[in-house]
Write a protein that holds these residues in place. Structure first.
Motif, PDB file in Angstrom:
ATOM      1  N   ARG A   3       0.836  -1.206   0.000  1.00 53.62           N
ATOM      2  CA  ARG A   3       0.000   0.000   0.000  1.00 53.62           C
ATOM      3  C   ARG A   3       0.868   1.252   0.000  1.00 53.62           C
ATOM      4  O   ARG A   3       0.614   2.201  -0.728  1.00 53.62           O
ATOM      5  CB  ARG A   3      -0.890   0.027   1.253  1.00 53.62           C
ATOM      6  N   ALA A   4       1.905   1.238   0.849  1.00 58.05           N
ATOM      7  CA  ALA A   4       2.776   2.419   0.953  1.00 58.05           C
ATOM      8  C   ALA A   4       3.475   2.686  -0.375  1.00 58.05           C
ATOM      9  O   ALA A   4       3.576   3.830  -0.818  1.00 58.05           O
ATOM     10  CB  ALA A   4       3.805   2.219   2.065  1.00 58.05           C
ATOM     11  N   ARG A  18       1.031   4.014  -2.927  1.00 60.04           N
ATOM     12  CA  ARG A  18       0.635   5.390  -2.581  1.00 60.04           C
ATOM     13  C   ARG A  18       1.664   6.374  -3.145  1.00 60.04           C
ATOM     14  O   ARG A  18       1.332   7.408  -3.692  1.00 60.04           O
ATOM     15  CB  ARG A  18       0.531   5.520  -1.057  1.00 60.04           C
ATOM     16  N   ARG A  19       2.944   6.005  -3.015  1.00 58.11           N
ATOM     17  CA  ARG A  19       3.999   6.892  -3.542  1.00 58.11           C
ATOM     18  C   ARG A  19       3.931   6.978  -5.061  1.00 58.11           C
ATOM     19  O   ARG A  19       4.155   8.037  -5.630  1.00 58.11           O
ATOM     20  CB  ARG A  19       5.373   6.418  -3.068  1.00 58.11           C
ATOM     21  N   ARG A  52       1.261   6.807  -6.834  1.00 55.52           N
ATOM     22  CA  ARG A  52       0.150   7.711  -7.156  1.00 55.52           C
ATOM     23  C   ARG A  52       0.549   9.166  -6.977  1.00 55.52           C
ATOM     24  O   ARG A  52       0.230  10.015  -7.795  1.00 55.52           O
ATOM     25  CB  ARG A  52      -1.057   7.395  -6.263  1.00 55.52           C
TER      26      ARG A  52
END
Ligand code: CA
Length: 237
Positions: free
Chosen positions: A114-115, A118-119, A121
Motif C-alpha cells: 500500500r505504501a 501510494r507513492r 500515485r
C-alpha cells in the motif's frame, strides 16, 4: 481501474497465498513462476508494482530487476529468502526499491504494498501537475549550496544538477524539511519505506552513504549529513 501487481515467486504455495491476499485487497494480480516469464508479463501488462523473489528458475530476480530497470520505472519489492545483508544491498543496487525478508506476515506485506503504491500515485499526480493537468506549483527548498526542486525532483549543488534515485530524493527531501533535527533510522524507515517493524537500519545507512557521495565535499568526513552516534542523522544547513 484497480492497480495491477506482478508477483514473481516460484514457490507455489507462497505465490498462491500472495495472489489470494492481494486480490482480496482489490488489486489485479498476475502470478508468475520464473524470471523469463516475469519479463514477458511486465512488458505486456505494465504492472504498477512488482514483487520479485530472488532465487528463480531460468534467470534470477537480480537479473530480472536489472533488465526491467532499463525499460520501466515500476517499483520493485524484492523478496529475499535469507536474512542476508548482501542480497539486500545487491537488490537495491540492481534497482529494487525495497525488500522484505521471508518469512513475513501478510499484514506487513500488504502495508508495504500500500505504501509503495501510494507513492506511485503521488508521483503520477505531480507529473500530471507538471504537464499542466492541474494547478502549477513550483517549490524550491534551499540549504546552503544545495537547492531542491521538489516538484521536478531535481537537486542542485552549487548550481549543478545532481542525479538522484527516487529513494535518495525522498530522503534528501525529508532532511530538507527537518533541518538541524536529529532523525532516527527507525523514523526514516517508517516515513520513507513505510515499514511497520523497526531495527533494520542497514537500508537507511546505504542510502545516506549514497547521498553523502553526492552532496558532501568529503564523503568520508560529512559536514551536511552528519551521524549522531546512537541517535541517527542530522542535516546541517
Ligand atoms: Ca524462489
Amino acid at each position: 481501474m484497480s492497480e495491477r501487481i506482478l508477483i514473481v515467486e516460484d514457490e507455489k504455495a507462497l505465490r498462491e497465498t500472495l495472489i489470494y491476499n492481494l486480490e482480496r485487497e482489490g488489486y489485479t494480480v498476475d502470478g508468475i513462476a520464473d524470471g523469463i516469464s516475469a519479463l514477458d508479463s511486465a512488458r505486456k501488462n505494465h504492472p504498477d508494482l512488482i514483487l520479485l523473489d530472488i532465487m528463480l528458475p531460468r534467470i534470477d530476480g537480480f537479473e530480472v530487476a536489472r533488465t526491467l530497470r532499463k525499460e520501466m520505472n515500476t517499483p520493485i519489492l524484492m523478496l529475499t529468502a535469507r536474512n542476508d545483508e548482501i542480497d539486500r544491498v545487491v537488490g537495491l543496487e540492481v534497482g529494487a526499491d525495497d525488500y522484505m525478508t521471508k518469512p513475513f506476515s501478510m499484514r506487513e506485506l500488504i502495508a508495504r504494498v500500500r505504501a509503495m503504491l501510494r507513492r506511485v500515485r503521488l508521483i503520477r499526480e505531480e507529473l500530471a501537475v507538471e504537464n499542466g493537468e492541474g494547478e502549477e506549483k513550483h517549490e524550491l527548498l534551499v540549504s546552503g549550496n544545495l537547492t531542491l526542486d521538489v516538484d521536478r525532483h531535481v537537486l542542485m549543488k552549487d548550481g549543478q544538477v545532481i542525479e538522484l534515485k527516487p529513494k535518495e530524493f525522498e530522503l534528501i527531501e525529508y532532511f530538507f524539511r527537518h533541518p538541524g533535527r536529529v532523525v532516527s533510522r527507525d523514523t526514516l524507515l517508517q516515513s520513507l519505506w513505510g515499514w511497520e517493524y523497526t531495527g533494520d537500519s542497514r537500508t537507511v545507512d546505504v542510502h545516506v552513504r549514497w547521498l553523502r557521495e553526492k552532496i558532501e565535499q568529503d564523503p568520508s568526513n560529512p559536514q551536511r549529513l552528519v551521524t549522531v552516534r546512537g541517535a541517527g542523522y542530522r542535516f546541517e544547513s
